[in-house]
Design a protein around this motif. Structure first.
Motif, PDB file in Angstrom:
ATOM      1  N   ASP A   1      25.931 -22.188  69.130  1.00  0.00           N
ATOM      2  CA  ASP A   1      26.739 -22.999  70.032  1.00  0.00           C
ATOM      3  C   ASP A   1      28.081 -23.344  69.387  1.00  0.00           C
ATOM      4  OD1 ASP A   1      26.972 -24.587  72.546  1.00  0.00           O
ATOM      5  OD2 ASP A   1      27.084 -26.252  71.126  1.00  0.00           O
ATOM      6  N   TRP A   2      28.083 -23.698  68.119  1.00  0.00           N
ATOM      7  CA  TRP A   2      29.329 -24.015  67.416  1.00  0.00           C
ATOM      8  C   TRP A   2      30.240 -22.786  67.329  1.00  0.00           C
ATOM      9  CZ3 TRP A   2      31.137 -28.663  66.666  1.00  0.00           C
ATOM     10  CH2 TRP A   2      30.265 -29.743  66.505  1.00  0.00           C
ATOM     11  N   LEU A   3      29.663 -21.662  66.959  1.00  0.00           N
ATOM     12  CA  LEU A   3      30.468 -20.462  66.758  1.00  0.00           C
ATOM     13  C   LEU A   3      31.020 -19.895  68.060  1.00  0.00           C
ATOM     14  CD1 LEU A   3      28.314 -18.489  64.132  1.00  0.00           C
ATOM     15  CD2 LEU A   3      30.463 -19.693  63.698  1.00  0.00           C
ATOM     16  N   TYR A   4      30.131 -19.731  69.044  1.00  0.00           N
ATOM     17  CA  TYR A   4      30.490 -18.926  70.206  1.00  0.00           C
ATOM     18  C   TYR A   4      30.829 -19.716  71.459  1.00  0.00           C
ATOM     19  CZ  TYR A   4      28.377 -15.647  66.984  1.00  0.00           C
ATOM     20  OH  TYR A   4      28.070 -14.922  65.843  1.00  0.00           O
ATOM     21  N   GLN A   5      30.445 -20.989  71.520  1.00  0.00           N
ATOM     22  CA  GLN A   5      30.821 -21.816  72.662  1.00  0.00           C
ATOM     23  C   GLN A   5      31.966 -22.767  72.310  1.00  0.00           C
ATOM     24  OE1 GLN A   5      29.451 -20.986  75.599  1.00  0.00           O
ATOM     25  NE2 GLN A   5      28.374 -19.457  74.374  1.00  0.00           N
ATOM     26  N   LYS A   6      31.880 -23.379  71.124  1.00  0.00           N
ATOM     27  CA  LYS A   6      32.913 -24.323  70.706  1.00  0.00           C
ATOM     28  C   LYS A   6      34.014 -23.662  69.877  1.00  0.00           C
ATOM     29  CE  LYS A   6      29.933 -28.448  70.626  1.00  0.00           C
ATOM     30  NZ  LYS A   6      28.600 -27.904  70.899  1.00  0.00           N
ATOM     31  N   CYS A   7      33.791 -22.423  69.451  1.00  0.00           N
ATOM     32  CA  CYS A   7      34.771 -21.678  68.638  1.00  0.00           C
ATOM     33  C   CYS A   7      35.118 -22.436  67.357  1.00  0.00           C
ATOM     34  CB  CYS A   7      36.042 -21.376  69.436  1.00  0.00           C
ATOM     35  SG  CYS A   7      35.752 -20.385  70.917  1.00  0.00           S
ATOM     36  N   VAL A   8      34.106 -22.985  66.723  1.00  0.00           N
ATOM     37  CA  VAL A   8      34.258 -23.674  65.445  1.00  0.00           C
ATOM     38  C   VAL A   8      33.724 -22.757  64.355  1.00  0.00           C
ATOM     39  CG1 VAL A   8      33.475 -25.621  64.035  1.00  0.00           C
ATOM     40  CG2 VAL A   8      34.158 -25.981  66.415  1.00  0.00           C
ATOM     41  N   PHE A   9      34.569 -22.420  63.385  1.00  0.00           N
ATOM     42  CA  PHE A   9      34.206 -21.431  62.374  1.00  0.00           C
ATOM     43  C   PHE A   9      34.100 -22.032  60.970  1.00  0.00           C
ATOM     44  CE2 PHE A   9      36.969 -19.168  65.584  1.00  0.00           C
ATOM     45  CZ  PHE A   9      35.902 -18.710  66.353  1.00  0.00           C
ATOM     46  N   ASP A  10      33.990 -23.354  60.913  1.00  0.00           N
ATOM     47  CA  ASP A  10      33.875 -24.081  59.641  1.00  0.00           C
ATOM     48  C   ASP A  10      32.570 -24.860  59.653  1.00  0.00           C
ATOM     49  OD1 ASP A  10      34.091 -25.617  57.385  1.00  0.00           O
ATOM     50  OD2 ASP A  10      36.005 -26.562  57.934  1.00  0.00           O
ATOM     51  N   PHE A  11      31.664 -24.525  58.751  1.00  0.00           N
ATOM     52  CA  PHE A  11      30.369 -25.201  58.716  1.00  0.00           C
ATOM     53  C   PHE A  11      30.524 -26.709  58.544  1.00  0.00           C
ATOM     54  CE2 PHE A  11      29.019 -20.912  57.112  1.00  0.00           C
ATOM     55  CZ  PHE A  11      28.232 -20.581  58.204  1.00  0.00           C
ATOM     56  N   ALA A  12      31.549 -27.148  57.833  1.00  0.00           N
ATOM     57  CA  ALA A  12      31.756 -28.575  57.571  1.00  0.00           C
ATOM     58  C   ALA A  12      31.953 -29.372  58.855  1.00  0.00           C
ATOM     59  CB  ALA A  12      32.949 -28.767  56.641  1.00  0.00           C
ATOM     60  N   GLN A  13      32.395 -28.697  59.929  1.00  0.00           N
ATOM     61  CA  GLN A  13      32.641 -29.377  61.198  1.00  0.00           C
ATOM     62  C   GLN A  13      31.438 -29.360  62.140  1.00  0.00           C
ATOM     63  OE1 GLN A  13      36.366 -28.278  63.122  1.00  0.00           O
ATOM     64  NE2 GLN A  13      37.241 -27.661  61.150  1.00  0.00           N
ATOM     65  N   MET A  14      30.360 -28.725  61.735  1.00  0.00           N
ATOM     66  CA  MET A  14      29.167 -28.631  62.578  1.00  0.00           C
ATOM     67  C   MET A  14      28.352 -29.909  62.391  1.00  0.00           C
ATOM     68  SD  MET A  14      28.242 -24.571  62.142  1.00  0.00           S
ATOM     69  CE  MET A  14      29.498 -23.341  62.504  1.00  0.00           C
ATOM     70  N   SER A  15      28.754 -30.949  63.124  1.00  0.00           N
ATOM     71  CA  SER A  15      28.309 -32.316  62.850  1.00  0.00           C
ATOM     72  C   SER A  15      26.844 -32.611  63.152  1.00  0.00           C
ATOM     73  CB  SER A  15      29.198 -33.295  63.634  1.00  0.00           C
ATOM     74  OG  SER A  15      29.206 -32.972  65.018  1.00  0.00           O
ATOM     75  N   ASN A  16      26.191 -31.783  63.955  1.00  0.00           N
ATOM     76  CA  ASN A  16      24.771 -32.051  64.221  1.00  0.00           C
ATOM     77  C   ASN A  16      23.846 -31.381  63.206  1.00  0.00           C
ATOM     78  OD1 ASN A  16      25.278 -29.491  65.136  1.00  0.00           O
ATOM     79  ND2 ASN A  16      24.231 -29.740  67.116  1.00  0.00           N
ATOM     80  N   LEU A  17      24.420 -30.822  62.156  1.00  0.00           N
ATOM     81  CA  LEU A  17      23.646 -30.300  61.039  1.00  0.00           C
ATOM     82  C   LEU A  17      23.738 -31.292  59.879  1.00  0.00           C
ATOM     83  CD1 LEU A  17      24.875 -26.576  61.046  1.00  0.00           C
ATOM     84  CD2 LEU A  17      22.875 -27.516  62.203  1.00  0.00           C
ATOM     85  N   GLY A  18      22.691 -31.352  59.085  1.00  0.00           N
ATOM     86  CA  GLY A  18      22.698 -32.251  57.942  1.00  0.00           C
ATOM     87  C   GLY A  18      23.715 -31.817  56.889  1.00  0.00           C
ATOM     88  N   LYS A  19      24.164 -32.762  56.091  1.00  0.00           N
ATOM     89  CA  LYS A  19      25.173 -32.466  55.071  1.00  0.00           C
ATOM     90  C   LYS A  19      24.680 -31.407  54.087  1.00  0.00           C
ATOM     91  CE  LYS A  19      28.166 -34.697  51.654  1.00  0.00           C
ATOM     92  NZ  LYS A  19      28.540 -35.987  51.003  1.00  0.00           N
ATOM     93  N   ALA A  20      23.415 -31.525  53.670  1.00  0.00           N
ATOM     94  CA  ALA A  20      22.848 -30.564  52.726  1.00  0.00           C
ATOM     95  C   ALA A  20      22.748 -29.179  53.364  1.00  0.00           C
ATOM     96  CB  ALA A  20      21.477 -31.034  52.250  1.00  0.00           C
TER      97      ALA A  20
END
Length: 355
Positions: free
Chosen positions: A32-51
């Motif tokens: 969803d982050w990559l292909y729907q939101k066009c976000v290509f930076d893991f740091a911005q994928m806020s619904n994933l844990g920091k680790a």
């Protein structure tokens, strides 16, 4: 070495994440982050844990984030944007975004350079360096999607008509198109996809076997054997009458009309007789002709026909009931024709190396 995540099929990503100890559902979130939101930076994928984000950063690369936009040119009318992209290995490709009344289309490259050596095309000036990967083909669409996202727009059509011969990179091209077709990726319909070939018959036959309603375009440009061989050396291996026969089989099988691209070169292939011959070869075929007035290349003796000659050529085709249109020129002021920008950039790099 990091694994490229962009373009990875969902089941493969799920397996890769499981091997890292991550939950299977995370794959859908990343999609969803990559292909729907066009976000290509893991740091911005806020619904994933920091680790988890840190682990992803250490394990995977995301190609669109690693491609450098070397140049960006916008046409004066605001309808066309061309970008020159430098890939992580230093090779350059170009891709074009066009804004039509029906939406946005992207013309993507399939190879770095081209080995077809068509006399009127800049793509083959330095030959083909290598094939593009699935990720590199799909990324060309998503680099524009990321720019359009702010306005709530998306690319709705893909044309594989940039640098390279798609049929010589068949597997990657069609894997990329099938990937872009997926509802959880770009959701682009097959009928909104076009693959253009110089006439590689085995590729046309393989395309037919896929049984996907993707549009086929044939770069024809001449219907006199000696002239076509002069303009397009591929004609020596795949004579154009055989190409037309293969394309007609594809049209019959797929139900999709084939488009024949025909560049008009003044006093070379634009005579009444050329128009009559073209109509003769395409009579009773499921075909349309897209006429392309040439961009002048004086050093090669190529000039654009006068408008009266273009209109005469069209009228002859239509008189024979051949559907013919003259391509609407887009991006002429920014060198939007295939290979022009990359060729200039390659020359500058070579000059810089020597100096």
């Amino acid at each position: 070495m990091k694994t490229e995540i962009f373009g990875m099929p969902l089941p493969q990503l799920q397996t890769a994440l499981a091997e890292l100890g991550m939950k299977k559902f995370r794959a859908k979130q990343i999609y969803d982050w990559l292909y729907q939101k066009c976000v290509f930076d893991f740091a911005q994928m806020s619904n994933l844990g920091k680790a988890e984000r840190q682990l992803l950063q250490e394990t995977f690369s995301v190609l669109p984030a690693e491609i450098r936009v070397v140049r960006k040119l916008d046409s004066a009318d605001g309808l066309t944007q061309k970008i020159l992209l430098e890939l992580p290995d230093g090779n350059a490709i170009e891709t074009v975004l066009m804004h039509h009344d029906y939406g946005y289309s992207v013309c993507v490259s399939s190879q770095v350079g081209c080995d077809m050596h068509c006399a009127f095309c800049a793509s083959g000036l330095h030959g083909a360096v290598r094939n593009l990967t699935v990720a590199e083909i799909a990324a060309q669409v998503y680099l524009f999607d990321a720019r359009l996202a702010a306005a709530g727009e998306r690319v709705s059509r893909v044309v594989v008509m940039g640098s390279g011969e798609p049929m010589l990179n068949f597997d990657a091209v069609f894997e990329a198109l099938q990937f872009l077709h997926q509802p959880d990726v770009a959701n682009i319909g097959y009928r909104n996809m076009t693959v253009s070939t110089c006439g590689i018959i085995p590729g046309i036959q393989k395309m037919q076997k896929l049984e996907l309603p993707i549009n086929l375009a044939i770069s024809l440009h001449a219907v006199r054997n000696e002239l076509r061989s002069e303009l397009m050396p591929v004609n020596q291996g795949f004579p154009f009458p055989d190409v037309i026969a293969a394309a007609e089989e594809y049209a019959t099988s797929s139900g999709r009309q084939v488009t024949y691209e025909y560049i008009l070169l003044a006093d070379i292939n634009d005579s009444d007789r050329d128009a009559e011959l073209l109509a003769e070869y395409l009579r009773y075929k499921q075909a349309g002709v897209n006429l392309i007035p040439a961009n002048p290349v004086p050093e090669k003796g190529y000039f654009r026909p006068k408008m009266q000659r273009i209109e005469r050529f069209v009228s002859i085709l239509r008189r024979h009931r051949i559907h013919a249109t003259v391509r609407k020129e887009m991006g002429k002021d920014i060198n939007a024709a295939c290979g022009q920008l990359r060729a200039a950039f390659a020359g500058e790099k070579a000059q810089g190396t020597r100096s």
